[in-house]
Write an enzyme that holds these catalytic residues in place. Structure first.
Site, short mmCIF file in Angstrom:
data_model
loop_
_atom_site.label_atom_id
_atom_site.label_comp_id
_atom_site.label_asym_id
_atom_site.label_seq_id
_atom_site.Cartn_x
_atom_site.Cartn_y
_atom_site.Cartn_z
NE ARG A 203 5.51 -17.09 93.42
CZ ARG A 203 5.75 -17.50 92.17
NH1 ARG A 203 5.98 -16.61 91.23
NH2 ARG A 203 5.77 -18.79 91.88
CG ASP A 273 -3.70 -6.50 114.49
OD1 ASP A 273 -4.51 -7.35 114.90
OD2 ASP A 273 -3.94 -5.28 114.49
CG ASP A 277 -9.45 -5.34 116.73
OD1 ASP A 277 -8.60 -4.88 115.93
OD2 ASP A 277 -9.22 -5.53 117.93
#
Length: 363
Positions: A203, A273, A277
């Site tokens: 949500r 993304d 990393d």
């Protein structure tokens, strides 16, 4: 800075500026038509008591008020606070480091024309009622929440079933506990602009309404933009948002979740993304589940509302979303986002954050 800006722009003296069509200068979206306490009386909150003269509870107990603050710190609620209609609540007027409520729900249910700026809403497990949320506006109309900070909601962080003309803008919605849900709007229309969503199970939002979702940043999600079993067909403008996975994300593709063909979506400029990393290096992600694709926005105001690309939104939202100055809770949320995938978790209780004041942080 935000306080002085809004004062200079006339938010505090809104009653003297009835010619404006907006809740305040710069307001966006469907809730921007809220009139707040225009034409009403001023009420200054002078203490942090749960109730009584000069308290926040007393301030919001009557309609047609413009509410400012002469004190800073947390107001510890002993029970839920119910707002009246036709209120302007300007938390940016509180002395540094600002004002907030904790340990209970603030409810605008069944009310209309409410403007709230610069407030912190931190329900948490100190509220014994697990069926309540940090902020509830069920069946409300014409509400704008801007530069607010929400955390530790138990049912939903922001709940708005049956709400009409709602804007949630430039705000932080972080660390829901118990159900671990961000926001839930039914009926609508609703606008979400420039918000930071951090570490929720689902949500972010649940959009059972015609919705504008623009320039938001969503981090460490398990499920982000969701329509689920809506029992209705709705339209969604999803533009220039950035979805960033984190340690709690099990499937990066759940940035758009349970969106069926009976939903209509215009999606443009969104990024995801999924690398975890430590670097922001996403790619465009504009395939919105099974939604029927729209070639242009459903709302005539969506395009003009866009301020940033998705990458620019990350920079600007991290810098300016939420109640300012950022307190310990918001600083933790921002720090986790800035780790770009390496930090963050879904919390079961505010104390799990390790912050002071039992996890609420100290104002």
């Amino acid at each position: 800075m935000l306080a002085s800006l809004l004062v200079n722009l006339g938010l505090v003296t809104l009653a003297a500026s009835p010619i404006s069509a907006l809740a305040f200068p710069g307001a966006v979206g469907f809730g921007s038509i809220a009139t707040g306490g225009t034409g009403g009386t001023s009420y200054v909150v002078t203490n942090l008591n749960d109730s009584g003269s000069g308290s926040f509870r007393d301030a919001v107990s009557e309609s047609n008020r413009i509410i400012t603050f002469a004190v800073s710190g947390y107001i510890v609620l002993e029970s839920a606070v119910s707002l009246s209609s036709d209120l302007t609540i300007n938390g940016t007027t509180a002395p540094s480091p600002g004002i907030g409520v904790m340990a209970g729900e603030v409810s605008a249910s069944d009310q209309s024309n409410i403007i709230i700026v610069g407030m912190r809403f931190r329900q948490g497990s100190d509220d014994p009622d697990t069926g309540k949320s940090a902020f509830n506006m069920g069946d409300a109309a014409n509400v704008i929440l801007d530069h607010c900070s929400f955390a530790y909601g138990q049912w939903d962080t922001v709940d708005a079933v049956g709400a009409v003309n709602i804007t949630l803008s430039n705000s932080i919605i972080a660390f829901p506990i118990y159900q671990q849900f961000g926001a839930h709007v039914e009926t609508g229309p609703a606008t979400y602009f420039g918000n930071l969503w951090v570490s929720a199970h689902n949500r972010q939002p649940l959009a059972k309404s015609n919705t504008q979702y623009i320039n938001n940043v969503i981090y460490n999600y398990q499920a982000a933009y969701t329509t689920a079993d809506t029992s209705g067909s709705f339209y969604h403008d999803i533009i220039n948002n950035y979805f960033i996975t984190g340690p709690s994300t099990s499937s990066a593709s759940d940035r758009y979740y349970q969106i069926q063909s009976n939903q209509y979506a215009y999606a443009s400029g969104n990024y995801g993304d999924a690398t975890n990393d430590g670097v922001l290096n996403g790619a465009q992600e504009n395939e919105i589940g099974s939604a029927t694709v729209l070639s242009s926005p459903w709302s005539s105001t969506s395009t003009s509302m866009v301020k940033w690309t998705a990458a620019e939104a990350v920079t600007n939202v991290l810098a300016s979303a939420g109640a300012l100055p950022h307190d310990q809770v918001d600083a933790l949320a921002i720090t986790q986002v800035q780790s770009y995938g390496t930090q963050g978790e879904l919390y079961g209780d505010q104390s799990d954050t390790g912050l002071s004041n039992g996890g609420y942080g100290t104002l």
